[in-house]
Design a protein around this motif. Sequence first.
Motif, mmCIF file in Angstrom:
data_model
loop_
_atom_site.group_PDB
_atom_site.id
_atom_site.type_symbol
_atom_site.label_atom_id
_atom_site.label_comp_id
_atom_site.label_asym_id
_atom_site.label_seq_id
_atom_site.Cartn_x
_atom_site.Cartn_y
_atom_site.Cartn_z
ATOM 1 N N PRO A 194 0.542 1.518 31.917
ATOM 2 C CA PRO A 194 -0.236 0.476 31.506
ATOM 3 C C PRO A 194 -1.347 0.279 32.711
ATOM 4 C CG PRO A 194 2.031 -0.132 31.127
ATOM 5 C CD PRO A 194 2.006 1.166 31.552
ATOM 6 N N GLU A 195 -0.961 0.743 33.846
ATOM 7 C CA GLU A 195 -2.293 0.432 34.860
ATOM 8 C C GLU A 195 -3.183 1.622 34.643
ATOM 9 O OE1 GLU A 195 1.439 2.187 36.943
ATOM 10 O OE2 GLU A 195 1.185 0.872 35.508
ATOM 11 N N ASP A 196 -3.066 2.728 33.972
ATOM 12 C CA ASP A 196 -4.051 3.554 33.715
ATOM 13 C C ASP A 196 -5.106 3.274 32.866
ATOM 14 O OD1 ASP A 196 -2.742 5.531 35.337
ATOM 15 O OD2 ASP A 196 -1.367 6.155 33.688
ATOM 16 N N TRP A 197 -4.911 2.018 32.004
ATOM 17 C CA TRP A 197 -5.555 1.849 30.802
ATOM 18 C C TRP A 197 -7.174 1.453 31.278
ATOM 19 C CZ3 TRP A 197 -6.542 2.441 26.216
ATOM 20 C CH2 TRP A 197 -7.388 1.632 25.553
ATOM 21 N N ARG A 218 -9.624 3.430 29.017
ATOM 22 C CA ARG A 218 -10.625 2.935 28.224
ATOM 23 C C ARG A 218 -12.025 3.362 28.322
ATOM 24 N NH1 ARG A 218 -10.709 -2.226 30.259
ATOM 25 N NH2 ARG A 218 -11.887 -1.497 31.713
ATOM 26 N N ASP A 219 -12.393 3.366 29.724
ATOM 27 C CA ASP A 219 -13.771 4.185 29.991
ATOM 28 C C ASP A 219 -14.048 5.548 29.426
ATOM 29 O OD1 ASP A 219 -14.269 1.757 31.332
ATOM 30 O OD2 ASP A 219 -13.761 2.810 33.440
ATOM 31 N N ILE A 220 -12.900 6.357 29.587
ATOM 32 C CA ILE A 220 -13.162 7.800 28.988
ATOM 33 C C ILE A 220 -13.146 7.812 27.403
ATOM 34 C CG2 ILE A 220 -11.724 9.967 28.573
ATOM 35 C CD1 ILE A 220 -10.508 9.270 31.379
ATOM 36 N N TYR A 221 -12.447 6.698 26.819
ATOM 37 C CA TYR A 221 -12.381 6.712 25.179
ATOM 38 C C TYR A 221 -13.771 6.199 25.023
ATOM 39 C CZ TYR A 221 -10.384 5.129 20.813
ATOM 40 O OH TYR A 221 -9.887 4.990 19.636
ATOM 41 N N GLY A 281 -8.812 -3.220 22.947
ATOM 42 C CA GLY A 281 -8.121 -3.756 24.233
ATOM 43 C C GLY A 281 -6.622 -3.283 24.086
ATOM 44 N N TRP A 282 -6.248 -3.319 25.388
ATOM 45 C CA TRP A 282 -4.901 -2.553 25.830
ATOM 46 C C TRP A 282 -3.818 -2.972 24.544
ATOM 47 C CZ3 TRP A 282 -1.935 1.256 27.246
ATOM 48 C CH2 TRP A 282 -0.944 1.047 27.445
ATOM 49 N N ARG A 311 2.084 9.458 25.103
ATOM 50 C CA ARG A 311 0.995 9.139 25.885
ATOM 51 C C ARG A 311 0.831 9.886 27.010
ATOM 52 N NH1 ARG A 311 1.572 2.730 25.362
ATOM 53 N NH2 ARG A 311 2.110 2.417 23.239
ATOM 54 N N LEU A 312 -0.257 10.615 27.109
ATOM 55 C CA LEU A 312 -0.502 11.358 28.391
ATOM 56 C C LEU A 312 -1.925 11.238 29.026
ATOM 57 C CD1 LEU A 312 0.789 14.658 26.863
ATOM 58 C CD2 LEU A 312 2.163 13.318 28.251
#
Length: 174
Positions: free
Chosen positions: A16-19, A23-26, A43-44, A56-57
């Motif tokens: 979750p802390e990678d979000w 999100r920015d890459i997405y 959103g997350w 999810r990787l």
Amino acid sequence: MTPAAPPTLTVRSMRPEDWPSVRDIYQEGIDTGQATFESQAPGWDRFDASRLPAHRLVAETADGRIVGWAAVSPVSARHVYSGVVEHSVYVAGEARGLGGGTALLRALSASTEAGGIWTIQASVFPENEASLKLHLANGYVVVGRRQRIAQMGHGPLRGTWRDTILIERRSPVI
């Protein structure tokens, strides 16, 4: 580190802390106009609810920067399709060409096969030649072309009908 990852990248489970990085890459991919019909990264909570947690990787550099991600969603709630998923894979612009996309696709194939999934599918814009080339080099095949499947909802192509190329990877194991 997975064997498929270049020495400078590690593929690991998304946390979750990678979000924020994911999100920015997405969003970076969305902003190209060549990655998805979406106009904004979710959103997350929405992302978390729509992607299977076991698959999810992220691709991470030696210094801990997230430079790519992959995840899958079920294509149907019907039990007979429990082994069929749709995937997303995104690599940050700064990391394209470094092998992260290949590493993520190979790790995703291993993860889904271990989870009993026999088909990974995706829709790619025909103009996204880099994505098509990446997928075809990693065991995906073209199933067909879906003509004028949906309209772009954002950017300079807003309102433009787009085709997609339907691709899939069938597990040789399951």
